[in-house]
Design a protein around this motif. Structure first.
Motif, mmCIF file in Angstrom:
data_model
loop_
_atom_site.group_PDB
_atom_site.id
_atom_site.type_symbol
_atom_site.label_atom_id
_atom_site.label_comp_id
_atom_site.label_asym_id
_atom_site.label_seq_id
_atom_site.Cartn_x
_atom_site.Cartn_y
_atom_site.Cartn_z
ATOM 1 N N GLU A 227 0.824 -1.209 0.000
ATOM 2 C CA GLU A 227 0.000 0.000 0.000
ATOM 3 C C GLU A 227 0.859 1.260 0.000
ATOM 4 O O GLU A 227 0.373 2.346 -0.309
ATOM 5 C CB GLU A 227 -0.925 0.009 1.224
ATOM 6 C CG GLU A 227 -2.025 -1.046 1.173
ATOM 7 C CD GLU A 227 -2.867 -1.060 2.433
ATOM 8 O OE1 GLU A 227 -2.490 -0.346 3.408
ATOM 9 O OE2 GLU A 227 -3.885 -1.768 2.467
ATOM 10 N N ARG A 228 2.153 1.094 0.328
ATOM 11 C CA ARG A 228 3.041 2.247 0.460
ATOM 12 C C ARG A 228 4.199 2.238 -0.533
ATOM 13 O O ARG A 228 4.982 3.185 -0.570
ATOM 14 C CB ARG A 228 3.608 2.296 1.890
ATOM 15 C CG ARG A 228 2.548 2.566 2.944
ATOM 16 C CD ARG A 228 3.017 2.189 4.332
ATOM 17 N NE ARG A 228 2.076 2.595 5.367
ATOM 18 C CZ ARG A 228 0.968 1.923 5.654
ATOM 19 N NH1 ARG A 228 0.656 0.821 4.981
ATOM 20 N NH2 ARG A 228 0.150 2.337 6.604
ATOM 21 N N GLY A 229 4.326 1.190 -1.313
ATOM 22 C CA GLY A 229 5.447 1.110 -2.239
ATOM 23 C C GLY A 229 5.128 0.266 -3.455
ATOM 24 O O GLY A 229 4.065 -0.356 -3.553
ATOM 25 N N MET A 230 6.058 0.222 -4.411
ATOM 26 C CA MET A 230 5.872 -0.503 -5.655
ATOM 27 C C MET A 230 6.038 -2.006 -5.447
ATOM 28 O O MET A 230 6.913 -2.452 -4.707
ATOM 29 C CB MET A 230 6.876 -0.019 -6.708
ATOM 30 C CG MET A 230 6.602 1.384 -7.218
ATOM 31 S SD MET A 230 7.791 1.913 -8.489
ATOM 32 C CE MET A 230 9.229 2.257 -7.464
ATOM 33 N N LEU A 231 5.210 -2.792 -6.146
ATOM 34 C CA LEU A 231 5.268 -4.241 -6.043
ATOM 35 C C LEU A 231 6.633 -4.773 -6.459
ATOM 36 O O LEU A 231 7.149 -5.724 -5.868
ATOM 37 C CB LEU A 231 4.176 -4.872 -6.912
ATOM 38 C CG LEU A 231 4.147 -6.402 -6.956
ATOM 39 C CD1 LEU A 231 3.835 -6.976 -5.588
ATOM 40 C CD2 LEU A 231 3.116 -6.878 -7.990
ATOM 41 N N ALA A 232 7.244 -4.156 -7.481
ATOM 42 C CA ALA A 232 8.542 -4.618 -7.973
ATOM 43 C C ALA A 232 9.609 -4.564 -6.890
ATOM 44 O O ALA A 232 10.535 -5.375 -6.882
ATOM 45 C CB ALA A 232 8.976 -3.774 -9.180
ATOM 46 N N LEU A 233 9.492 -3.597 -5.966
ATOM 47 C CA LEU A 233 10.466 -3.482 -4.885
ATOM 48 C C LEU A 233 10.043 -4.283 -3.659
ATOM 49 O O LEU A 233 10.840 -5.015 -3.069
ATOM 50 C CB LEU A 233 10.652 -2.008 -4.501
ATOM 51 C CG LEU A 233 11.136 -1.069 -5.606
ATOM 52 C CD1 LEU A 233 11.328 0.344 -5.050
ATOM 53 C CD2 LEU A 233 12.431 -1.581 -6.214
ATOM 54 N N VAL A 234 8.775 -4.143 -3.280
ATOM 55 C CA VAL A 234 8.284 -4.838 -2.091
ATOM 56 C C VAL A 234 8.365 -6.348 -2.271
ATOM 57 O O VAL A 234 8.780 -7.080 -1.368
ATOM 58 C CB VAL A 234 6.833 -4.408 -1.786
ATOM 59 C CG1 VAL A 234 6.238 -5.281 -0.678
ATOM 60 C CG2 VAL A 234 6.795 -2.940 -1.367
ATOM 61 N N GLY A 235 7.995 -6.832 -3.471
ATOM 62 C CA GLY A 235 8.011 -8.258 -3.726
ATOM 63 C C GLY A 235 9.381 -8.878 -3.583
ATOM 64 O O GLY A 235 9.541 -9.947 -2.992
ATOM 65 N N VAL A 236 10.389 -8.186 -4.109
ATOM 66 C CA VAL A 236 11.737 -8.763 -4.031
ATOM 67 C C VAL A 236 12.301 -8.669 -2.618
ATOM 68 O O VAL A 236 13.016 -9.569 -2.163
ATOM 69 C CB VAL A 236 12.673 -8.092 -5.061
ATOM 70 C CG1 VAL A 236 13.103 -6.701 -4.618
ATOM 71 C CG2 VAL A 236 13.903 -8.961 -5.312
ATOM 72 N N LEU A 237 11.982 -7.607 -1.896
ATOM 73 C CA LEU A 237 12.439 -7.512 -0.506
ATOM 74 C C LEU A 237 11.786 -8.595 0.356
ATOM 75 O O LEU A 237 12.453 -9.220 1.185
ATOM 76 C CB LEU A 237 12.124 -6.127 0.064
ATOM 77 C CG LEU A 237 13.031 -4.980 -0.395
ATOM 78 C CD1 LEU A 237 12.533 -3.651 0.165
ATOM 79 C CD2 LEU A 237 14.467 -5.220 0.030
ATOM 80 N N ALA A 238 10.496 -8.808 0.164
ATOM 81 C CA ALA A 238 9.807 -9.845 0.930
ATOM 82 C C ALA A 238 10.373 -11.226 0.639
ATOM 83 O O ALA A 238 10.346 -12.118 1.500
ATOM 84 C CB ALA A 238 8.309 -9.816 0.618
ATOM 85 N N SER A 239 10.910 -11.405 -0.565
ATOM 86 C CA SER A 239 11.449 -12.702 -0.961
ATOM 87 C C SER A 239 12.874 -12.939 -0.484
ATOM 88 O O SER A 239 13.468 -13.973 -0.818
ATOM 89 C CB SER A 239 11.391 -12.840 -2.491
ATOM 90 O OG SER A 239 10.054 -12.826 -2.948
ATOM 91 N N LEU A 240 13.392 -12.031 0.316
ATOM 92 C CA LEU A 240 14.726 -12.237 0.891
ATOM 93 C C LEU A 240 14.660 -13.064 2.183
ATOM 94 O O LEU A 240 15.654 -13.160 2.901
ATOM 95 C CB LEU A 240 15.386 -10.881 1.179
ATOM 96 C CG LEU A 240 15.787 -10.067 -0.064
ATOM 97 C CD1 LEU A 240 16.293 -8.689 0.344
ATOM 98 C CD2 LEU A 240 16.848 -10.793 -0.874
ATOM 99 N N TYR A 241 13.516 -13.649 2.457
ATOM 100 C CA TYR A 241 13.337 -14.403 3.702
ATOM 101 C C TYR A 241 14.302 -15.568 3.897
ATOM 102 O O TYR A 241 14.543 -15.977 5.034
ATOM 103 C CB TYR A 241 11.895 -14.923 3.803
ATOM 104 C CG TYR A 241 11.468 -15.859 2.710
ATOM 105 C CD1 TYR A 241 11.778 -17.211 2.765
ATOM 106 C CD2 TYR A 241 10.755 -15.403 1.608
ATOM 107 C CE1 TYR A 241 11.389 -18.079 1.769
ATOM 108 C CE2 TYR A 241 10.363 -16.260 0.602
ATOM 109 C CZ TYR A 241 10.681 -17.587 0.679
ATOM 110 O OH TYR A 241 10.304 -18.445 -0.312
ATOM 111 N N PRO A 242 14.915 -16.137 2.831
ATOM 112 C CA PRO A 242 15.835 -17.251 3.096
ATOM 113 C C PRO A 242 17.001 -16.883 4.011
ATOM 114 O O PRO A 242 17.575 -17.767 4.656
ATOM 115 C CB PRO A 242 16.348 -17.629 1.702
ATOM 116 C CG PRO A 242 15.256 -17.219 0.791
ATOM 117 C CD PRO A 242 14.715 -15.960 1.385
ATOM 118 N N ALA A 243 17.358 -15.598 4.075
ATOM 119 C CA ALA A 243 18.480 -15.208 4.937
ATOM 120 C C ALA A 243 18.201 -15.594 6.388
ATOM 121 O O ALA A 243 19.057 -16.174 7.062
ATOM 122 C CB ALA A 243 18.739 -13.708 4.817
ATOM 123 N N SER A 244 16.996 -15.288 6.875
ATOM 124 C CA SER A 244 16.686 -15.636 8.264
ATOM 125 C C SER A 244 16.472 -17.137 8.421
ATOM 126 O O SER A 244 16.848 -17.721 9.447
ATOM 127 C CB SER A 244 15.449 -14.861 8.754
ATOM 128 O OG SER A 244 14.342 -15.069 7.902
#
Length: 278
Positions: A227-244
């Motif tokens: 709701e606050r940012g672009m899907l292209a950026l939010v989607g890739v950031l959310a997909s960084l979950y393997p680090a944790s």
């Protein structure tokens, strides 16, 4: 900046949820883990409806339910891959696919991030490829089955992100309520149709509940971020979950990280920084 913080927090919570879900599937049937964890998430989102109110619309529910079907199938495939494969390989392979689809969709829909942010997206995609590299004997023995399941799961999760983003703004938690309702109904019907038990393994119930609550919390963070940012950026950031997930697997399960994977985690941090400053 708010969207970046929310999406990064979303990745951390997703990764922790996947770790607990992976643990549960090693001692319980996959269908039982998915249905019970999804029920726990449904209870959480129902409790959040009056706290984060929004307008109930047919469009919000329909897009949410479509996202729930995609995400529910993906979760079954993902947990199955976690149960039969190496956690530090399955999570990043899934993430690579789930990250690429929202980026491509966002760009096709006309989103145009700043050049620095696009560089961060490219680095993030490289990061999930690097952390997926595992040359251990355990990974070799398991073959390609878990990897193929992980790829299919990634496509489903990418579809979940895209479909959920289509829900009209101002819907509050209703799209997520629809998504979880649809996924619970779908997986329950699949379990009943195939004769799979929904009874959890001994001592796994608390792990399943934690996985479900954390997964829904991550979904809430994702919805707020889009709701606050672009899907292209939010989607890739959310997909960084393997680090944790990787770090938890390393320090709790004793799974070793090779040099390439450590570099991949470093690239993850750099990618978040590049997207944040854009």
């Amino acid at each position: 900046m708010t969207a970046v913080v929310l999406a990064t927090a979303c990745a951390l919570v997703y990764g922790t949820a996947d770790f607990f879900g992976g643990l549960a599937t090693r001692r319980s049937q996959v269908m039982a883990v998915v249905v019970l964890s999804q029920l726990a998430g449904l209870v959480l989102v129902a409790a959040l409806l009056p706290v984060l109110p929004g307008e109930l619309t047919a469009g919000g529910l329909v897009w949410g339910m479509a996202a729930g079907v995609s995400g529910g199938v993906a979760l079954v495939l993902f947990y199955r891959a976690l149960a039969t494969g190496v956690m530090s390989v399955v999570a990043p392979v899934t993430a690579t696919t789930s990250a690429a689809l929202p980026v491509l969709f966002g760009l096709a829909a006309g989103e145009r991030p700043e050049p620095v942010a696009l560089g961060g997206v490219a680095l993030a995609l490289l990061a999930v490829v690097l952390v997926s590299r595992d040359s251990s004997p355990a990974a070799a023995r398991r073959g390609y089955g878990p990897v193929l399941s992980a790829l299919a799961a990634g496509a489903g999760f990418g579809g979940f992100f895209i479909l959920l983003d289509q829900a009209p703004d101002g819907g509050g938690m209703w799209p997520l309520f629809g998504a979880r309702l649809a996924s619970v109904a779908l997986i329950t019907l699949l379990a009943l149709a195939t004769g799979r038990t929904l009874r959890p393994g001994a001592g796994t119930m608390w792990t399943i509940v934690v996985a479900g609550v954390l997964d829904m919390a991550a979904n809430v963070l994702f919805l707020l971020a889009t709701e606050r940012g672009m899907l292209a950026l939010v989607g890739v950031l959310a997909s960084l979950y393997p680090a944790s997930t990787l770090l938890l697997a390393r320090y709790v399960l004793g799974e070793r990280l090779n040099t390439v994977q450590v570099v991949g985690i470093g690239c993850t941090l750099a990618a978040v920084a590049m997207i944040a400053v854009a």
